[in-house]
Motif scaffolding. Structure first.
Motif, short mmCIF file in Angstrom:
data_model
loop_
_atom_site.label_atom_id
_atom_site.label_comp_id
_atom_site.label_asym_id
_atom_site.label_seq_id
_atom_site.Cartn_x
_atom_site.Cartn_y
_atom_site.Cartn_z
N CYS A 22 0.86 -1.20 0.00
CA CYS A 22 0.00 0.00 0.00
C CYS A 22 0.88 1.24 0.00
O CYS A 22 1.89 1.30 0.72
N HIS A 52 0.33 3.97 1.28
CA HIS A 52 0.21 4.78 2.49
C HIS A 52 0.70 4.03 3.73
O HIS A 52 1.57 4.53 4.45
N CYS A 53 0.13 2.81 3.95
CA CYS A 53 0.49 2.09 5.18
C CYS A 53 1.52 0.99 4.95
O CYS A 53 2.10 0.46 5.90
N TYR A 96 -3.67 1.22 -2.99
CA TYR A 96 -4.04 1.40 -1.59
C TYR A 96 -4.84 0.19 -1.12
O TYR A 96 -5.35 -0.59 -1.93
N CYS A 97 -4.96 0.08 0.19
CA CYS A 97 -5.72 -1.02 0.77
C CYS A 97 -7.17 -0.92 0.33
O CYS A 97 -7.74 0.18 0.26
N CYS A 154 -7.00 4.51 3.46
CA CYS A 154 -5.61 4.80 3.14
C CYS A 154 -5.50 5.81 2.00
O CYS A 154 -4.65 6.71 2.02
N SER A 191 -3.75 9.41 2.41
CA SER A 191 -2.64 9.82 1.55
C SER A 191 -2.97 11.12 0.84
O SER A 191 -2.12 12.02 0.73
#
Length: 276
Positions: A14, A16-17, A33-34, A41, A45
């Motif tokens: 992902c 972001h995370c 992303y998730c 997420c 972001s």
């Protein structure tokens, strides 16, 4: 059939995370992303980039670059989905079915046009025969119309003559109307003069009646005065008669007095003479 195990090529961290995000098989835009947190997420972001997009230096440039990348990813996703819908087996099958349906519709339209052309040809032949009959009927109608036109011309000439007569009568009527108008004006003037004369005569009658009433009153007063004067005259006549009688009596008394005076004078002279 057992499900195939997920290979590292089918996973992507992902953006972001950093967690692994399963990717779909085949062509298409990868998931960045998730997908199991309702887009949290991706929103986080985006919010982070929005906070840093106006920052000076490299962080701001990176944030703006990622914003451009997101927009390009959205465009790529849209194009990928469109191409997948059009170039996939299902899309190709759908296009073939649409083409076959269009071809069948065109063939049916061609058959229909052919049938309509045949019907139109038959209708045209029938219309031609009917037109010939109608032409013959039209020629007969034209002859009848010509005859009716001649009759109409004759009626029009008669109508024109009647119209001329009507115009002459209208002129005469206008002249008569003008004369009647003049007579009406003169009659109104005579009526007004008669009304004025009638009002004058009524005023004179009222004046005469008033004068007669005044004369009646004067006559009655004169009669009363005459009666009073007659009574006064009668009294004056009686007074004059009495005065004349008194005058005669006075004259008689005066004559007697003169006689007595004469006798007395005579006696006095006689007495004087006797005394001498």
């Amino acid at each position: 059939m057992d499900p195939q195990p997920t290979t590292p090529a089918d996973l992507r961290p992902c953006a972001h995370c950093g967690r692994d995000v399963p990717q779909r098989a085949g062509a298409g835009r990868p998931f960045r992303y998730c997908r199991d947190n309702d887009g949290a997420c991706q929103r986080a972001s985006r919010n982070s980039r929005m906070r840093h997009r106006n920052a000076p230096g490299l962080p701001g440039q990176v944030a703006r670059t990622w914003e451009v990348v997101d927009r390009l990813d959205q465009v790529v996703e849209t194009l990928t989905e469109a191409l997948h819908a059009e170039l996939s087996p299902a899309g190709v099958q759908r296009q073939l079915a649409q083409a076959r349906a269009d071809a069948a519709a065109e063939v049916a339209a061609a058959h229909t046009a052919r049938d309509e052309a045949r019907e139109a040809a038959e209708t045209a032949a029938a219309d031609t025969a009917r037109a010939r009959q109608e032409t013959r009927a039209a020629l007969a109608s034209a002859d009848a119309a010509h005859h009716r036109a001649e009759q109409a011309d004759a009626r029009a000439a008669a109508a024109q003559e009647q119209a001329d007569q009507a115009l002459t009568a209208a002129d005469t009527a206008r002249r008569d109307s003008a004369a009647a108008q003049a007579l009406r004006v003169q009659a109104e003037r005579d009526r007004d003069a008669a009304r004025h004369e009638l009002r004058t005569l009524r005023a004179e009658r009222d004046t005469a009646r008033q004068l007669a009433a005044d004369l009646t009153v004067d006559r009655d007063a004169a009669r009363v005065d005459a009666a009073r004067h007659a009574a006064d005259a009668q009294r004056a006549v009686a007074d004059a008669t009495a005065a004349r009688q008194e005058t005669r009596q006075a004259h008689a008394d005066a004559a007697a007095a003169r006689a007595d005076a004469t006798a007395a004078a005579d006696q006095a002279r006689q007495a004087e003479a006797a005394a001498q």
